[in-house]
Enzyme design. Structure first.
Site, mmCIF file in Angstrom:
data_model
loop_
_atom_site.group_PDB
_atom_site.id
_atom_site.type_symbol
_atom_site.label_atom_id
_atom_site.label_comp_id
_atom_site.label_asym_id
_atom_site.label_seq_id
_atom_site.Cartn_x
_atom_site.Cartn_y
_atom_site.Cartn_z
ATOM 1 N N SER A 83 0.831 -1.194 0.000
ATOM 2 C CA SER A 83 0.000 0.000 0.000
ATOM 3 C C SER A 83 0.873 1.256 0.000
ATOM 4 C CB SER A 83 -0.955 -0.047 1.201
ATOM 5 O OG SER A 83 -1.990 0.895 1.073
ATOM 6 N N GLN A 84 0.696 2.185 0.960
ATOM 7 C CA GLN A 84 1.534 3.384 0.968
ATOM 8 C C GLN A 84 3.001 3.028 1.173
ATOM 9 O OE1 GLN A 84 0.703 6.333 3.987
ATOM 10 N NE2 GLN A 84 1.779 7.960 2.879
ATOM 11 N N ASP A 220 -14.142 -12.762 7.881
ATOM 12 C CA ASP A 220 -13.216 -11.639 7.970
ATOM 13 C C ASP A 220 -13.926 -10.323 7.690
ATOM 14 O OD1 ASP A 220 -11.076 -9.946 8.010
ATOM 15 O OD2 ASP A 220 -10.011 -10.851 6.328
ATOM 16 N N ASP A 241 -9.159 -3.591 -5.376
ATOM 17 C CA ASP A 241 -9.122 -4.486 -4.214
ATOM 18 C C ASP A 241 -9.864 -3.899 -3.024
ATOM 19 O OD1 ASP A 241 -7.471 -2.507 -3.186
ATOM 20 O OD2 ASP A 241 -5.659 -3.750 -3.119
ATOM 21 N N HIS A 263 -7.466 -5.850 -0.335
ATOM 22 C CA HIS A 263 -6.299 -5.061 0.055
ATOM 23 C C HIS A 263 -5.606 -5.609 1.308
ATOM 24 C CE1 HIS A 263 -3.887 -1.468 -0.510
ATOM 25 N NE2 HIS A 263 -3.970 -1.209 0.786
ATOM 26 N N ASP A 265 -6.093 -9.076 2.316
ATOM 27 C CA ASP A 265 -5.699 -10.446 1.966
ATOM 28 C C ASP A 265 -4.277 -10.505 1.425
ATOM 29 O OD1 ASP A 265 -8.199 -11.447 2.575
ATOM 30 O OD2 ASP A 265 -8.856 -11.663 0.500
#
Length: 296
Positions: A83-84, A220, A241, A263, A265
């Site tokens: 991610s970031q 989840d 995602d 995102h 997973d």
């Protein structure tokens, strides 16, 4: 111990927004680090500001890389950012390509996140909703800091606004103008696989009905959140995602962009509860083999 995954340079794992190393006994990279180490890989999970700009996080990462190089005697590292964390890794590689052998972007918003754009439009910083959201995020970051047991360094600064701006399409476009290494020249294409001696790779997933909403993802809650967030996407509707679009994630050599992974997973969260047939850990093991085969 097997040396199948023993890369030439250490693997450094960089978390995304609201990332951590370990909360009490719970790791961010759930099951991934032990699997890599069993194959002989030297792995470091690092902490940077959970909420801040990619540039500030990148400077923090550079300081951590220097520590790793000093302690291991290695001359470079392989960065893997989620991610970031991908933008953070890209900054570090652009600033010190002599320290970085490769950058791997895992669901990185390399052209911005439509979710961040949506929040900017409907919850601007000075609005009531924006202030409430900012307070909530600061509270979460503070709680996570108290629970963090995998990081023993100085207190890291938090800046919610800078973090959010760094993830919008506009914010990432500004970032990309300064640090374009590995970016595709055309939307949905692949980028240069090597720039300034640094190899660039990426992979990502998309929500796939019948797969990502099945299996252990039925238990989840983060998957339900991703399905809700996906409704904010317009340009990449049905091709995201939940937080990052399929083509927005492209960087360097695109290993894959349509794995059945949301995102969370993609880093084997939460507790390894992933969708039907998903194998996120395998992707990390395959990348370690790929880096080793490339002499990295």
């Amino acid at each position: 111990m097997s040396q199948e995954l023993a890369t030439r340079y250490p693997l450094v794992l960089v978390p995304g927004m609201l990332g951590f190393v370990r909360l009490l006994l719970y790791p961010y990279w759930y099951g991934i680090i032990p699997a890599l180490r069993r194959g002989g890989a030297q792995v470091f999970a690092v902490q940077v500001s959970s909420l801040n700009s990619s540039e500030v996080r990148g400077e923090q990462l550079l300081a951590r890389i220097q520590q790793i190089l000093d302690s291991t005697g290695a001359s470079r590292v392989n960065l893997i950012g989620h991610s970031q964390g991908a933008l953070t890794a890209r900054y570090a590689a652009a600033k010190r390509p002599d320290w970085v052998a490769s950058v791997t972007s895992v669901a990185g918003p390399n052209h911005g996140s439509e979710l961040a754009d949506y929040l900017q439009r409907y919850s601007p910083a000075q609005s009531l909703r924006g202030r409430l959201l900012s307070a909530l995020l600061r509270g979460i970051a503070a709680l996570m800091s108290l629970m963090e047991t995998g990081y023993r360094g100085p207190r890291l600064p938090v800046d919610v606004h800078a973090s959010h701006q760094s993830l919008t399409t506009e914010g990432v476009a500004l970032f990309n103008r300064q640090y374009p290494q590995g970016l595709p020249e055309t939307w949905g294409g692949q980028g240069a696989p090597e720039v300034n001696g640094v190899r660039y790779y990426s992979w990502s997933g998309i929500l796939q009905p019948g797969k990502t909403d099945r299996g252990f993802n039925l238990l989840d809650g983060s998957n339900r959140s991703c399905r809700l967030f996906a409704r904010t996407f317009v340009r990449e509707a049905g091709q995201c995602d939940g937080m990052v679009g399929r083509y927005s994630s492209h960087l360097g050599q695109v290993i894959g962009d349509d794995y059945p992974l949301d995102h969370f997973d993609i880093v084997n969260q939460s507790l390894g509860l992933v969708g039907k047939g998903a194998e996120p850990i395998r992707l990390f093991l395959e990348q370690a083999r790929r880096l080793k085969a490339a002499g990295l």
